[in-house]
Design a protein around this motif. Structure first.
Motif, mmCIF file in Angstrom:
data_model
loop_
_atom_site.group_PDB
_atom_site.id
_atom_site.type_symbol
_atom_site.label_atom_id
_atom_site.label_comp_id
_atom_site.label_asym_id
_atom_site.label_seq_id
_atom_site.Cartn_x
_atom_site.Cartn_y
_atom_site.Cartn_z
ATOM 1 N N GLY A 1 0.804 -1.220 0.000
ATOM 2 C CA GLY A 1 0.000 0.000 0.000
ATOM 3 C C GLY A 1 0.832 1.262 0.000
ATOM 4 O O GLY A 1 2.057 1.242 -0.163
ATOM 5 N N ALA A 2 0.151 2.379 0.236
ATOM 6 C CA ALA A 2 0.779 3.696 0.137
ATOM 7 C C ALA A 2 1.903 3.902 1.149
ATOM 8 O O ALA A 2 2.820 4.683 0.907
ATOM 9 N N TYR A 3 1.852 3.208 2.278
ATOM 10 C CA TYR A 3 2.850 3.412 3.321
ATOM 11 C C TYR A 3 3.811 2.236 3.464
ATOM 12 O O TYR A 3 4.497 2.102 4.486
ATOM 13 N N GLU A 4 3.879 1.392 2.457
ATOM 14 C CA GLU A 4 4.754 0.217 2.545
ATOM 15 C C GLU A 4 6.203 0.609 2.814
ATOM 16 O O GLU A 4 6.925 -0.073 3.554
ATOM 17 N N ALA A 5 6.646 1.715 2.241
ATOM 18 C CA ALA A 5 8.038 2.142 2.410
ATOM 19 C C ALA A 5 8.347 2.566 3.841
ATOM 20 O O ALA A 5 9.513 2.668 4.220
ATOM 21 N N LEU A 6 7.315 2.792 4.652
ATOM 22 C CA LEU A 6 7.511 3.221 6.033
ATOM 23 C C LEU A 6 7.570 2.054 7.007
ATOM 24 O O LEU A 6 7.811 2.257 8.199
ATOM 25 N N LEU B 1 -3.923 -6.451 5.251
ATOM 26 C CA LEU B 1 -5.039 -6.209 4.346
ATOM 27 C C LEU B 1 -4.621 -6.488 2.906
ATOM 28 O O LEU B 1 -3.483 -6.197 2.510
ATOM 29 N N PRO B 2 -5.519 -7.044 2.102
ATOM 30 C CA PRO B 2 -5.174 -7.388 0.719
ATOM 31 C C PRO B 2 -4.721 -6.171 -0.078
ATOM 32 O O PRO B 2 -5.208 -5.048 0.131
ATOM 33 N N ALA B 3 -3.788 -6.388 -1.000
ATOM 34 C CA ALA B 3 -3.335 -5.311 -1.881
ATOM 35 C C ALA B 3 -4.528 -4.735 -2.628
ATOM 36 O O ALA B 3 -5.421 -5.457 -3.073
ATOM 37 N N GLY B 4 -4.556 -3.421 -2.747
ATOM 38 C CA GLY B 4 -5.649 -2.749 -3.434
ATOM 39 C C GLY B 4 -6.786 -2.322 -2.526
ATOM 40 O O GLY B 4 -7.689 -1.593 -2.951
ATOM 41 N N ASN C 1 -12.216 -8.014 0.323
ATOM 42 C CA ASN C 1 -12.644 -9.415 0.305
ATOM 43 C C ASN C 1 -11.632 -10.349 -0.357
ATOM 44 O O ASN C 1 -11.803 -11.570 -0.316
ATOM 45 N N ASP C 2 -10.588 -9.796 -0.962
ATOM 46 C CA ASP C 2 -9.645 -10.616 -1.736
ATOM 47 C C ASP C 2 -8.486 -11.116 -0.885
ATOM 48 O O ASP C 2 -7.315 -10.993 -1.256
ATOM 49 N N TYR C 3 -8.804 -11.714 0.256
ATOM 50 C CA TYR C 3 -7.753 -12.210 1.143
ATOM 51 C C TYR C 3 -7.710 -13.739 1.102
ATOM 52 O O TYR C 3 -8.639 -14.399 0.625
ATOM 53 N N ALA C 4 -6.621 -14.299 1.596
ATOM 54 C CA ALA C 4 -6.517 -15.750 1.725
ATOM 55 C C ALA C 4 -7.316 -16.195 2.951
ATOM 56 O O ALA C 4 -7.248 -15.555 4.007
#
Length: 373
Positions: free
Chosen positions: A125-130, A139-142, A166-169
């Motif tokens: 997500g938007a804060y992955e670099a942090l 949480l699922p990507a997107g 809803n797109d989770y394992a």
């Protein structure tokens, strides 16, 4: 050698009597993508129920007392602890466990801050670099956090996600709920969480059917054990063990343990802390094999006094900070009193390797697990 490495070196020397469990395996010996078995249906329902008597806000921070009561507050464990505002979110570590991590997210207020904290949980997500090395969001990507509203009177946060939620394992279902719930209830005034997706309230999770007919709260637990046999005569306590990041940075991990109902929560939790983690948990023991819990006293001044005995330590020895801080975190999480003072072998002065005197009342750190990227 960094300051934290020195502390860990001292701790390792002191704790050789107890084997450490950082084998790289995930929770309960399964691979990182495996699931944690949910408790039986009747226990699940009990744990998911909001209760004003057992629910805590999860805000562990400095408390202002008069000069006769409080001299110092215990600092956060990591070397880079700071006073700048941070947001604590629950991320998955390399062992498949959820751990609180304090991040420097964009400053905001109210719903904006809550949306940012949940956005930090989005994979890629938007804060992955942090996020620190070795940690990821559940949480699922997107996934997009469309809205967060808080009913202050009820202490209820209502969160709306887009359909990508809803797109989770399926094996991640419960861990996703724990991450969301523990992240939001770490904010003052929020005790329960309700989930919506694209304008519709979720009454159950879409894949494995975890019930959502009542608000989620911290009574659901976190990092549940698999080996326990659960029944309606069990009570949940939260215990903090230690772990290490891929870069060797020490951090604390909360884990739910089940004890016979009717036990005093603080004593029961400390008993689990002394027993240590189960094999394959992916966390380290923080106590020596010879540590004994002598007593727990809850004072009228809001301070919990924990008396320990351990003949490994003599007068003047500095005690591993991980050991003392885990006691503080465990007590604070299982009581309304967030202030703790520790007695060791009857002595009032108990100095940790982080130079904090835990013999005086201290609080759990306001920002837990501040780690370098």
């Amino acid at each position: 050698m960094t300051h934290m490495q020195k502390i860990r070196g001292i701790s390792a020397a002191c704790l050789l009597a107890v084997p450490l469990a950082l084998s790289g395996c995930s929770l309960l010996g399964m691979d990182a993508s495996s699931s944690v078995d949910p408790p039986p249906t009747e226990v699940e329902a009990q744990m998911l129920e909001i209760s004003g008597d057992t629910l805590d806000s999860g805000v562990l921070g400095p408390v202002t007392l008069d000069a006769n009561t409080l001299e110092a507050s215990a600092p956060a464990a990591a070397d880079n602890s700071s006073t700048e505002p941070r947001t604590t979110v629950y991320l998955e570590d390399g062992n498949g466990l959820l751990a609180p991590v304090s991040l420097s997210l964009p400053s905001g207020e109210g719903a904006t801050t809550l949306k940012d904290s949940l956005t930090a949980l989005v994979s890629k997500g938007a804060y992955e670099a942090l996020l620190p090395s070795g940690f990821q969001g559940m949480l699922p990507a997107g996934t997009t956090v469309q809205n967060v509203t808080v009913d202050k009177e009820k202490g209820l946060a209502v969160v709306e996600f887009n359909a990508k939620f809803n797109d989770y394992a399926v094996q991640d279902e419960r861990k996703i709920l724990e991450a969301i719930t523990w992240t939001l209830t770490g904010e003052e005034g929020i005790k329960g969480v309700q989930l919506w997706v694209d304008g519709k309230k979720l009454n159950e999770m879409p894949l494995n059917g975890t019930p959502l007919d009542r608000p989620l709260s911290r009574t659901m637990g976190i990092n549940l054990p698999k080996s326990n046999t659960l029944d309606m005569n069990s009570s949940a306590v939260t215990v903090y063990f230690s772990a290490a990041s891929p870069k060797g940075v020490q951090y604390y991990v909360p884990m739910t343990r089940f004890v016979p109902a009717g036990q005093e929560p603080i004593k029961a939790a400390l008993g689990e802390l002394l027993s240590g983690p189960e094999s394959g948990d992916g966390v380290e023991t923080v106590m020596t094999a010879g540590t004994i819990l002598d007593s727990v006293e809850e004072g009228q001044n809001g301070v919990v006094t924990v008396s320990l005995k351990d003949d490994m330590f003599v007068d003047g020895d500095k005690v591993p900070a991980e050991m003392l801080q885990s006691v503080v975190l465990t007590v604070a999480q299982n009581s309304k009193d967030s202030l703790v003072q520790i007695r060791l072998n009857g002595k009032d002065a108990v100095t940790g390797t982080n130079e904090v005197n835990y013999g005086k009342p201290v609080s759990a750190p306001q920002y837990l697990n501040e780690m370098p990227l």
